[in-house]
Design an enzyme around this catalytic site. Sequence first.
Site, short mmCIF file in Angstrom:
data_model
loop_
_atom_site.label_atom_id
_atom_site.label_comp_id
_atom_site.label_asym_id
_atom_site.label_seq_id
_atom_site.Cartn_x
_atom_site.Cartn_y
_atom_site.Cartn_z
N SER A 174 3.86 36.55 -89.00
CA SER A 174 2.44 36.63 -89.34
C SER A 174 1.80 35.25 -89.47
CB SER A 174 2.28 37.36 -90.68
OG SER A 174 2.92 36.64 -91.72
N CYS A 175 2.55 34.20 -89.12
CA CYS A 175 2.06 32.82 -89.24
C CYS A 175 1.61 32.55 -90.67
CB CYS A 175 0.91 32.56 -88.26
SG CYS A 175 1.38 32.80 -86.54
N GLY A 176 2.34 33.08 -91.63
CA GLY A 176 1.93 32.95 -93.02
C GLY A 176 2.62 31.84 -93.76
N GLY A 230 7.04 35.73 -92.67
CA GLY A 230 6.27 34.51 -92.50
C GLY A 230 6.13 34.10 -91.06
#
Length: 279
Positions: A120-122, A117
Amino acid sequence: MSGIKSFKIKKIKLNESIETPDLVVIEEPLEIRLGYGNEDNRQQKSLSVTMRTPTGHDFELVFGFLFTENIITTFDDIISIHYCTDLGKQMQQSIVRVELKTHILLDFDALERHFYGTSSCGICGKASIEVLQKQCPILPINNFFVKRDFIFNLSKILQEKQVFFQHTGGLHAAFITSPSGVLQLLREDVGRHNALDKVIGAAFQQKLLPLSESVLLMSSRASFELIQKAAMAGISIMACVGAPSSLAIETAKALGLTLIGFLRDESFNIYSGEERIIS
């Protein structure tokens, strides 16, 4: 010098080309493996692979990474740390194994989700801050204040101490110092996160944490991950040469951290915690 390699390059100017040697920063992978579990059922698992500069501070990088990811909290959580060997023969400088005490419980599914997270800036920014607030106490506004002149002088000190950057122009630095000058730690790496992990790992190894009366200077911009690492180490003032992201500012405000950006010889911006900076 470790961490630096020479290449033959062709330097192009307006009306000429010159073949000359050029010093370039080394970038190589470092795998972190953990040994964990009960004495009669020890397990081994690869936790992470990071691209780092081998400057001789690999163990500090690992200590800092494990501490800021809340996997270890004290030196007593560790049994040993060493480079792995190739069938008991050759040392593998690209693999570090850390043996953890039996009381350390690891949730690898949660760790893998977190690493994915953040890289990946998720994940939601608000959720990230809420998780971090559970791990880090809000930094108190105590009697630790620094003068503007001290902040202005940091960039000059960094330039003088950043040895690898002087040779290559290709490394980030993390510099922790106290206004008294008693504490000064600097580490460099091709990755800004690694540079900060190294310097926090050095402080961890020397049992200097929390760094509540120290200032952190980064030669980079300020991201959420850097704020997270600084807060985990108890750092209350962080200055960056570059710009902060919106999530970095929001996180700094939520955690009570003083965040400075665009630090130059004669100017800087305060994005949160201005009460710690006095004239």
